[in-house]
Design an enzyme around this catalytic site. Structure first.
Site, PDB file in Angstrom:
ATOM      1  N   SER A 163      -0.387 -11.302  -7.993  1.00 52.84           N
ATOM      2  CA  SER A 163       0.486 -10.739  -6.680  1.00 52.84           C
ATOM      3  C   SER A 163      -0.306 -10.483  -5.500  1.00 52.84           C
ATOM      4  O   SER A 163       0.130 -10.117  -4.593  1.00 52.84           O
ATOM      5  CB  SER A 163       1.343  -9.646  -7.027  1.00 52.84           C
ATOM      6  OG  SER A 163       0.667  -8.442  -7.498  1.00 52.84           O
ATOM      7  N   ASP A 212       5.733  -1.656 -10.131  1.00 57.21           N
ATOM      8  CA  ASP A 212       7.298  -1.869 -10.123  1.00 57.21           C
ATOM      9  C   ASP A 212       7.464  -1.556 -11.780  1.00 57.21           C
ATOM     10  O   ASP A 212       8.535  -1.162 -12.108  1.00 57.21           O
ATOM     11  CB  ASP A 212       7.604  -3.250  -9.952  1.00 57.21           C
ATOM     12  CG  ASP A 212       7.535  -3.194  -8.387  1.00 57.21           C
ATOM     13  OD1 ASP A 212       6.980  -2.518  -7.643  1.00 57.21           O
ATOM     14  OD2 ASP A 212       7.873  -4.525  -7.783  1.00 57.21           O
ATOM     15  N   GLY A 258       4.769  -7.234 -17.147  1.00 58.02           N
ATOM     16  CA  GLY A 258       4.226  -6.637 -15.861  1.00 58.02           C
ATOM     17  C   GLY A 258       4.484  -5.141 -15.965  1.00 58.02           C
ATOM     18  O   GLY A 258       4.600  -4.422 -14.928  1.00 58.02           O
ATOM     19  N   HIS A 267       6.920  -3.276  -0.771  1.00 58.44           N
ATOM     20  CA  HIS A 267       7.405  -1.893  -1.563  1.00 58.44           C
ATOM     21  C   HIS A 267       6.214  -1.196  -1.971  1.00 58.44           C
ATOM     22  O   HIS A 267       5.228  -2.029  -2.595  1.00 58.44           O
ATOM     23  CB  HIS A 267       8.586  -2.200  -2.487  1.00 58.44           C
ATOM     24  CG  HIS A 267       8.592  -3.251  -3.377  1.00 58.44           C
ATOM     25  ND1 HIS A 267       8.413  -4.393  -3.068  1.00 58.44           N
ATOM     26  CD2 HIS A 267       7.894  -3.240  -4.958  1.00 58.44           C
ATOM     27  CE1 HIS A 267       8.239  -5.044  -4.020  1.00 58.44           C
ATOM     28  NE2 HIS A 267       8.101  -4.231  -5.247  1.00 58.44           N
ATOM     29  N   SER A 322       9.942 -12.859  -3.869  1.00 53.66           N
ATOM     30  CA  SER A 322       8.919 -12.120  -2.808  1.00 53.66           C
ATOM     31  C   SER A 322       9.369 -12.690  -1.345  1.00 53.66           C
ATOM     32  O   SER A 322       9.562 -13.757  -1.133  1.00 53.66           O
ATOM     33  CB  SER A 322       7.675 -12.508  -3.122  1.00 53.66           C
ATOM     34  OG  SER A 322       6.645 -11.876  -2.045  1.00 53.66           O
ATOM     35  N   ARG A 375       0.582   1.918  -6.350  1.00 53.96           N
ATOM     36  CA  ARG A 375       0.214   0.644  -5.658  1.00 53.96           C
ATOM     37  C   ARG A 375      -1.357   0.515  -6.048  1.00 53.96           C
ATOM     38  O   ARG A 375      -2.166   1.404  -6.033  1.00 53.96           O
ATOM     39  CB  ARG A 375       0.264   0.584  -4.202  1.00 53.96           C
ATOM     40  CG  ARG A 375      -0.061  -0.696  -3.603  1.00 53.96           C
ATOM     41  CD  ARG A 375       0.912  -1.767  -4.344  1.00 53.96           C
ATOM     42  NE  ARG A 375       1.654  -2.607  -3.310  1.00 53.96           N
ATOM     43  CZ  ARG A 375       2.227  -3.617  -3.614  1.00 53.96           C
ATOM     44  NH1 ARG A 375       1.996  -4.308  -4.763  1.00 53.96           N
ATOM     45  NH2 ARG A 375       2.932  -4.495  -3.079  1.00 53.96           N
ATOM     46  N   GLU A 379       7.416 -13.144   0.678  1.00 53.72           N
ATOM     47  CA  GLU A 379       6.279 -14.019   1.055  1.00 53.72           C
ATOM     48  C   GLU A 379       6.780 -15.456   0.882  1.00 53.72           C
ATOM     49  O   GLU A 379       6.062 -16.535   1.759  1.00 53.72           O
ATOM     50  CB  GLU A 379       4.950 -13.882   0.354  1.00 53.72           C
ATOM     51  CG  GLU A 379       4.193 -12.547   0.671  1.00 53.72           C
ATOM     52  CD  GLU A 379       3.453 -12.535   1.807  1.00 53.72           C
ATOM     53  OE1 GLU A 379       2.972 -13.650   2.375  1.00 53.72           O
ATOM     54  OE2 GLU A 379       3.388 -11.604   2.655  1.00 53.72           O
ATOM     55  N   ALA A 393       2.681 -11.211 -12.582  1.00 51.99           N
ATOM     56  CA  ALA A 393       2.359 -12.082 -11.721  1.00 51.99           C
ATOM     57  C   ALA A 393       1.026 -11.893 -11.107  1.00 51.99           C
ATOM     58  O   ALA A 393       0.719 -10.558 -11.035  1.00 51.99           O
ATOM     59  CB  ALA A 393       3.438 -12.283 -10.579  1.00 51.99           C
ATOM     60  N   TYR A 415       0.205 -17.719  -3.402  1.00 49.78           N
ATOM     61  CA  TYR A 415       1.226 -16.793  -3.823  1.00 49.78           C
ATOM     62  C   TYR A 415       2.629 -17.207  -3.505  1.00 49.78           C
ATOM     63  O   TYR A 415       3.701 -17.123  -4.365  1.00 49.78           O
ATOM     64  CB  TYR A 415       0.872 -15.547  -3.556  1.00 49.78           C
ATOM     65  CG  TYR A 415       1.692 -14.259  -3.938  1.00 49.78           C
ATOM     66  CD1 TYR A 415       1.942 -13.937  -5.245  1.00 49.78           C
ATOM     67  CD2 TYR A 415       2.549 -13.803  -2.951  1.00 49.78           C
ATOM     68  CE1 TYR A 415       2.835 -13.054  -5.567  1.00 49.78           C
ATOM     69  CE2 TYR A 415       3.697 -12.879  -3.390  1.00 49.78           C
ATOM     70  CZ  TYR A 415       3.645 -12.343  -4.628  1.00 49.78           C
ATOM     71  OH  TYR A 415       4.612 -11.641  -4.963  1.00 49.78           O
ATOM     72  N   THR A 475       2.945  -2.867 -16.816  1.00 46.69           N
ATOM     73  CA  THR A 475       1.846  -1.712 -16.346  1.00 46.69           C
ATOM     74  C   THR A 475       1.335  -1.645 -15.041  1.00 46.69           C
ATOM     75  O   THR A 475       0.555  -0.893 -14.616  1.00 46.69           O
ATOM     76  CB  THR A 475       0.312  -2.369 -17.313  1.00 46.69           C
ATOM     77  OG1 THR A 475       0.238  -3.414 -16.529  1.00 46.69           O
ATOM     78  CG2 THR A 475       0.530  -2.436 -18.711  1.00 46.69           C
ATOM     79  N   LEU A 508       8.200  -9.581 -14.097  1.00 49.79           N
ATOM     80  CA  LEU A 508       7.835  -8.870 -12.889  1.00 49.79           C
ATOM     81  C   LEU A 508       6.184  -9.469 -12.934  1.00 49.79           C
ATOM     82  O   LEU A 508       5.654  -9.119 -11.935  1.00 49.79           O
ATOM     83  CB  LEU A 508       7.764  -7.189 -13.068  1.00 49.79           C
ATOM     84  CG  LEU A 508       8.940  -6.519 -13.188  1.00 49.79           C
ATOM     85  CD1 LEU A 508       8.823  -5.040 -13.135  1.00 49.79           C
ATOM     86  CD2 LEU A 508      10.084  -7.098 -12.226  1.00 49.79           C
TER      87      LEU A 508
END
Length: 329
Positions: A86, A13, A8, A181, A127, A186, A129, A84, A151, A10, A82
């Site tokens: 998401s 985070d 992850g 975050h 997470s 984002r 979540e 996923a 998720y 790219t 990282l």
């Protein structure tokens, strides 16, 4: 020189973490899809400024052999998992791909690490979540999970997989239960970036309205740049443990909207439209983290305030859109 592997890389985070590790003298490797290597301008935009300093490897989390090949080649000292699917809203639309990618992907990475780099320290991006329909306020490392999306369910499974590899096989594996975050990096599909980008578009006369779902959902929002520092700190500890990473401060989506629009001298009431089609089948109404353990054991704390985060994102979107307009002239 320590060697780190980031899945992850790219993403939001991943890009901030890559910067942090390079600053600390790491050799940084990233796992990316082959299509990203073939189309770097669009798919690697967050790390283009770092690309010459990174070693990227084409692989898919859905393919265990490709993950094995990367671990055998890199032999990392630290692995930050990282990657996923998401985007929570999408997980309602396609539960199967979310569960498959997030659960099997995590299992593949852990299995490859155990066989190819058993001394590698592992970080799993859990997470908030996972808490879903919360059992207590605020939530800490002992709060029961009650996820309300595919998720969230996939992250609970990844959390338990990570803990099982720690307890059963002695892997130094830690999970960071990170609360929301954000940053200018984002993705536009997330509500925070949707808000700041639309506010900027409206200010520049490029749009007139912003359609949103539930404005009353409350979240604990921090800056991604600070949260990746917590990830790194977790893997520097002698013992692998799980940590909640949060600001301990809560705001509603409505407050986020108001902060973004008022920063530009706009009244959000004039532009925001509530669209019932954007409501989730099962929403998480409130999340608030207790990062006492992280402060005590990691020495971690957040410094960027909520209003500073929102303003930074709005200003970044203004610059991006203004630059696009100039380029179109």
């Amino acid at each position: 020189m320590k060697r780190a592997l980031i899945t992850g890389i790219t993403g939001q985070d991943g890009s901030y973490l890559a910067e942090l590790l390079l600053e600390k003298g790491y050799e940084v490797h990233g796992l990316v899809r082959r299509v990203a290597i073939e189309d770097p301008e669009h798919r690697l935009w967050r790390i283009l400024h770092l690309k010459d300093r990174l070693k990227l490897h084409a692989a898919s989390l859905e393919s265990l052999p490709s993950i094995y090949r990367v671990f055998q080649a890199v032999k990392p000292d630290e692995c930050y998992h990282l990657a996923a699917q998401s985007f929570v809203t999408y997980s309602f639309e396609d539960e199967f791909s979310t569960l498959n990618a997030n659960i099997n992907g995590t299992h593949h990475v852990l299995a490859a690490l155990r066989d190819c780099a058993p001394n590698c320290r592992f970080y799993f991006a859990a997470s908030s979540e996972m808490f879903g329909k919360v059992a207590q306020m605020p939530q800490n490392e002992l709060t029961p999970f009650h996820p309300r999306s595919a998720y969230g369910i996939s992250k609970v499974a990844g959390f338990h997989l990570t803990r099982n590899y720690r307890e059963a096989y002695g892997v130094k594996a830690s999970s960071g239960i990170l609360y929301n975050h954000e940053s200018p990096r984002r993705g536009f599909e997330f509500v925070t970036r949707k808000i700041t980008s639309h506010a900027a578009r409206i200010k520049l006369g490029l749009a007139k309205e912003l359609r949103l779902g539930n404005l009353e959902s409350r979240r604990d929002w921090g800056h991604a740049r600070e949260y990746v520092r917590a990830m790194w700190l977790m893997l520097q500890q002698d013992e692998a443990e799980d940590f909640v990473i949060a600001t301990g401060e809560q705001h509603s989506v409505r407050e986020f909207v108001e902060a973004a629009f008022s920063h530009l001298g706009l009244n959000y009431h004039d532009h925001v439209i509530i669209d019932p089609q954007l409501l989730r089948p099962a929403d998480v109404e409130t999340l608030l983290g207790d990062a006492t353990k992280a402060k005590r054991k990691l020495g971690w704390s957040c410094r960027v305030k909520f209003s500073e985060l929102v303003h930074e994102m709005v200003e970044a979107d203004l610059r991006l859109l203004a630059g696009s307009q100039r380029g179109a002239v």
